[in-house]
Design a protein around this motif. Structure first.
Motif: not given
Length: 134
Positions: A36-58
Motif C-alpha cells: 500500500h505504498e502508493v498515496a491515495t488519489t483523491a477525486p478530481g474536480p467534478t467532470g474530471a476523469e479519475a485515472r490510473a496507469e498501471i504496468t505489470v512486468r516480471a
C-alpha cells in the motif's frame, strides 16, 4: 467499570480494529511488489476523469497497488500494460479487457456504484489497485 471488564473491553476493541484493517488487499502483503505504498488519489474536480496507469512486468505491479478514488458519477479510466497475456477485471462493474503483451489497454466507465472495488488480473491473480467510489 471493574478492571476485568476494562480488560475485556480493550481486548474486544483491539479485535475489532484488527478485523477492520483486513480489507480485500490483506492477502497481497506477502507478495513482492504488492503493498500500500502508493498515496491515495483523491477525486478530481467534478467532470474530471479519475485515472490510473498501471504496468505489470516480471510479475510486479507498478506503481504498487494502492487506491484510486472517484466520486459517484465520475468517469474512470484504467490503463494497464502487461508483459504477458492476461485479462483485466474490474470487480463490481464487471468490466473486462484482454491484455496482450506490451499493448496498453484502457477501460473507461462511469462510476455509478459506490463502494470499494478490486481491479485485478485474472490469470495471474495480481491486484492492480482498488477503486473507491464515494
Amino acid at each position: 467499570m471493574s478492571a476485568p471488564g476494562r480488560t475485556r473491553l480493550v481486548a474486544l476493541a483491539a479485535l475489532v480494529a484488527v478485523a477492520a484493517g483486513c480489507g480485500p488487499l490483506s492477502g497481497t502483503h506477502r507478495d513482492p511488489g504488492n503493498s500500500h505504498e502508493v498515496a491515495t488519489t483523491a477525486p478530481g474536480p467534478t467532470g474530471a476523469e479519475a485515472r490510473a496507469e498501471i504496468t505489470v512486468r516480471a510479475g510486479r505491479v507498478s506503481p504498487p497497488p494502492g487506491w484510486l478514488e472517484a466520486a459517484r458519477g465520475q468517469q474512470v479510466a484504467l490503463t494497464v500494460t502487461s508483459d504477458v497475456a492476461d485479462e483485466l477485471h474490474v470487480h463490481g462493474y464487471d468490466r473486462t479487457a484482454a491484455l496482450r503483451p506490451g499493448e496498453p489497454v484502457t477501460v473507461r466507465f462511469r462510476a455509478d456504484l459506490t463502494g470499494v472495488f478490486e481491479v485485478e488480473t485474472h490469470r495471474s491473480e495480481r491486484v492492480l489497485t482498488q477503486l473507491a467510489v464515494r
